[in-house]
Design a protein around this motif. Structure first.
Motif, PDB file in Angstrom:
ATOM      1  N   LEU A   1      13.106 -26.782 -51.338  1.00 52.33           N
ATOM      2  CA  LEU A   1      12.049 -27.331 -52.175  1.00 52.33           C
ATOM      3  C   LEU A   1      10.771 -26.543 -51.924  1.00 52.33           C
ATOM      4  O   LEU A   1      10.262 -26.503 -50.802  1.00 52.33           O
ATOM      5  N   SER A   2      10.246 -25.898 -52.967  1.00 53.92           N
ATOM      6  CA  SER A   2       8.970 -25.182 -52.864  1.00 53.92           C
ATOM      7  C   SER A   2       7.835 -26.136 -53.225  1.00 53.92           C
ATOM      8  O   SER A   2       7.840 -26.740 -54.290  1.00 53.92           O
ATOM      9  N   ILE A   3       6.877 -26.251 -52.336  1.00 49.10           N
ATOM     10  CA  ILE A   3       5.721 -27.130 -52.531  1.00 49.10           C
ATOM     11  C   ILE A   3       4.505 -26.238 -52.750  1.00 49.10           C
ATOM     12  O   ILE A   3       4.051 -25.540 -51.830  1.00 49.10           O
ATOM     13  N   VAL A   4       3.990 -26.225 -53.972  1.00 44.28           N
ATOM     14  CA  VAL A   4       2.881 -25.347 -54.337  1.00 44.28           C
ATOM     15  C   VAL A   4       1.588 -26.151 -54.314  1.00 44.28           C
ATOM     16  O   VAL A   4       1.444 -27.139 -55.045  1.00 44.28           O
ATOM     17  N   ILE A   5       0.637 -25.710 -53.488  1.00 44.21           N
ATOM     18  CA  ILE A   5      -0.617 -26.446 -53.284  1.00 44.21           C
ATOM     19  C   ILE A   5      -1.805 -25.564 -53.664  1.00 44.21           C
ATOM     20  O   ILE A   5      -2.161 -24.634 -52.928  1.00 44.21           O
ATOM     21  N   PRO A   6      -2.448 -25.824 -54.804  1.00 53.39           N
ATOM     22  CA  PRO A   6      -3.692 -25.120 -55.112  1.00 53.39           C
ATOM     23  C   PRO A   6      -4.835 -25.772 -54.331  1.00 53.39           C
ATOM     24  O   PRO A   6      -4.917 -27.003 -54.256  1.00 53.39           O
ATOM     25  N   ALA A   7      -5.697 -24.973 -53.740  1.00 48.62           N
ATOM     26  CA  ALA A   7      -6.766 -25.537 -52.907  1.00 48.62           C
ATOM     27  C   ALA A   7      -8.088 -24.849 -53.201  1.00 48.62           C
ATOM     28  O   ALA A   7      -8.183 -23.617 -53.202  1.00 48.62           O
ATOM     29  N   TYR A   8      -9.112 -25.668 -53.412  1.00 45.56           N
ATOM     30  CA  TYR A   8     -10.470 -25.151 -53.552  1.00 45.56           C
ATOM     31  C   TYR A   8     -11.427 -26.144 -52.907  1.00 45.56           C
ATOM     32  O   TYR A   8     -11.550 -27.290 -53.349  1.00 45.56           O
ATOM     33  N   ASN A   9     -12.057 -25.719 -51.817  1.00 53.47           N
ATOM     34  CA  ASN A   9     -12.996 -26.559 -51.066  1.00 53.47           C
ATOM     35  C   ASN A   9     -12.364 -27.896 -50.668  1.00 53.47           C
ATOM     36  O   ASN A   9     -12.902 -28.968 -50.923  1.00 53.47           O
ATOM     37  N   GLU A  10     -11.206 -27.802 -50.018  1.00 51.16           N
ATOM     38  CA  GLU A  10     -10.491 -28.985 -49.555  1.00 51.16           C
ATOM     39  C   GLU A  10     -10.432 -29.029 -48.028  1.00 51.16           C
ATOM     40  O   GLU A  10      -9.478 -29.557 -47.446  1.00 51.16           O
ATOM     41  N   GLY A  11     -11.479 -28.496 -47.375  1.00 56.00           N
ATOM     42  CA  GLY A  11     -11.529 -28.496 -45.922  1.00 56.00           C
ATOM     43  C   GLY A  11     -11.332 -29.860 -45.280  1.00 56.00           C
ATOM     44  O   GLY A  11     -10.628 -29.973 -44.272  1.00 56.00           O
ATOM     45  N   PRO A  12     -11.915 -30.930 -45.839  1.00 55.20           N
ATOM     46  CA  PRO A  12     -11.766 -32.245 -45.203  1.00 55.20           C
ATOM     47  C   PRO A  12     -10.347 -32.808 -45.235  1.00 55.20           C
ATOM     48  O   PRO A  12     -10.016 -33.686 -44.429  1.00 55.20           O
ATOM     49  N   THR A  13      -9.511 -32.329 -46.162  1.00 55.29           N
ATOM     50  CA  THR A  13      -8.207 -32.980 -46.341  1.00 55.29           C
ATOM     51  C   THR A  13      -7.003 -32.055 -46.240  1.00 55.29           C
ATOM     52  O   THR A  13      -5.874 -32.535 -46.165  1.00 55.29           O
ATOM     53  N   ILE A  14      -7.189 -30.733 -46.234  1.00 48.75           N
ATOM     54  CA  ILE A  14      -6.043 -29.830 -46.312  1.00 48.75           C
ATOM     55  C   ILE A  14      -5.075 -30.061 -45.150  1.00 48.75           C
ATOM     56  O   ILE A  14      -3.838 -30.062 -45.339  1.00 48.75           O
ATOM     57  N   HIS A  15      -5.592 -30.264 -43.942  1.00 46.34           N
ATOM     58  CA  HIS A  15      -4.710 -30.489 -42.789  1.00 46.34           C
ATOM     59  C   HIS A  15      -4.019 -31.846 -42.876  1.00 46.34           C
ATOM     60  O   HIS A  15      -2.887 -32.012 -42.417  1.00 46.34           O
ATOM     61  N   LEU A  16      -4.685 -32.809 -43.495  1.00 45.16           N
ATOM     62  CA  LEU A  16      -4.106 -34.149 -43.613  1.00 45.16           C
ATOM     63  C   LEU A  16      -2.934 -34.169 -44.587  1.00 45.16           C
ATOM     64  O   LEU A  16      -1.912 -34.817 -44.326  1.00 45.16           O
ATOM     65  N   ILE A  17      -3.063 -33.446 -45.718  1.00 43.27           N
ATOM     66  CA  ILE A  17      -1.956 -33.421 -46.665  1.00 43.27           C
ATOM     67  C   ILE A  17      -0.779 -32.659 -46.066  1.00 43.27           C
ATOM     68  O   ILE A  17       0.394 -33.012 -46.292  1.00 43.27           O
ATOM     69  N   LEU A  18      -1.044 -31.622 -45.272  1.00 38.09           N
ATOM     70  CA  LEU A  18       0.039 -30.890 -44.626  1.00 38.09           C
ATOM     71  C   LEU A  18       0.754 -31.749 -43.592  1.00 38.09           C
ATOM     72  O   LEU A  18       1.978 -31.659 -43.427  1.00 38.09           O
ATOM     73  N   GLU A  19       0.007 -32.602 -42.891  1.00 40.24           N
ATOM     74  CA  GLU A  19       0.630 -33.540 -41.960  1.00 40.24           C
ATOM     75  C   GLU A  19       1.550 -34.511 -42.690  1.00 40.24           C
ATOM     76  O   GLU A  19       2.654 -34.826 -42.218  1.00 40.24           O
ATOM     77  N   LYS A  20       1.104 -34.974 -43.853  1.00 42.19           N
ATOM     78  CA  LYS A  20       1.925 -35.887 -44.645  1.00 42.19           C
ATOM     79  C   LYS A  20       3.204 -35.196 -45.128  1.00 42.19           C
ATOM     80  O   LYS A  20       4.289 -35.784 -45.132  1.00 42.19           O
TER      81      LYS A  20
END
Length: 236
Positions: free
Chosen positions: A6-25
């Motif tokens: 399963l490829s999980i594609v994550i576009p990110a722009y100025n998501e410093g507060p949450t990027i690590h949290l979504i990766l943990e999930k």
């Protein structure tokens, strides 16, 4: 067909507060049939600490394989998705926002129709299935319904949530599309182009939704709504 990744594609722009949290999930999700998870994060030239937070997370979670691709200038969510989709190697591709509005624990209900060979494309709908969702903006809700209605009228589909983030595709299908829209026009464009594929099997499943306010980082605005209408008509 046997599905392995399963490829999980994550576009990110100025998501410093949450990027690590979504990766943990995502790390906590055990995908059915033991699908391997391929995580592709496309940073769209963030001006905050998104990349630094992501790199620090990757160093402390070496077991979680994360591919970071960086744009050298900000191009928009759609452009980041184009890049991520191009690099995907999984049998199934799911789009995941970098914020916390959508719950990765629902990957299993999203991919199941494809694994069971009922579907080629699955949309996660925020408006069916009785799932919990945060109550926020009345006019955003009306706007979503109008855009979905117009899209359905042009595509002859009966979707309930065309604008949803959670869209899942068999990889060969999404990579076969010539996608142009670089911002939030991605949603109506990909819907229109998928709908034109002969024999395509599109399913919807109910998902939860934990929306955020503009103060919390929400980026889509009324201009994007007008662009979506333009795209619905352009790609009909």
């Amino acid at each position: 067909m046997t599905f392995k990744k399963l490829s999980i594609v994550i576009p990110a722009y100025n998501e410093g507060p949450t990027i690590h949290l979504i990766l943990e999930k995502i790390d906590a999700v055990k995908v059915i049939q033991n699908l391997e998870k391929e995580i592709i994060v496309v940073d769209d030239c963030s001006s905050d600490n998104t990349v630094e937070r992501l790199q620090a997370y990757s160093q402390s979670h070496a077991h979680q394989k994360i591919q970071l691709i960086q744009h050298n200038k900000n191009q928009g969510k759609g452009a980041a998705l184009h890049t991520g989709i191009k690099h995907a190697t999984g049998d199934i591709v799911v789009i995941q926002d970098a914020d916390l509005e959508y719950d990765p624990q629902e990957y299993n209900i999203l991919v199941k129709p494809i694994l069971d060979n009922f579907a080629d494309v699955v949309y996660g709908s925020r408006f069916i299935g009785g799932k919990p969702h945060r109550i926020l903006f009345f006019w955003h809700s009306i706007g979503n319904k109008i855009l979905t209605f117009l899209s359905n009228a042009m595509t002859n589909l009966n979707l309930t949530d065309m604008e949803t983030c959670y869209k899942v595709f068999r990889r060969e299908i999404i990579q076969s599309l010539d996608l142009k829209e670089k911002r939030f026009g991605f949603e109506p464009e990909v819907t229109s182009k998928v709908a034109r594929i002969k024999g395509i099997r599109i399913y919807e499943v109910g998902i939860s939704y934990f929306g955020r306010t503009f103060e919390e980082g929400k980026k889509i605005g009324w201009r994007d709504g007008f662009r979506a209408i333009y795209c619905i008509l352009k790609y009909r």
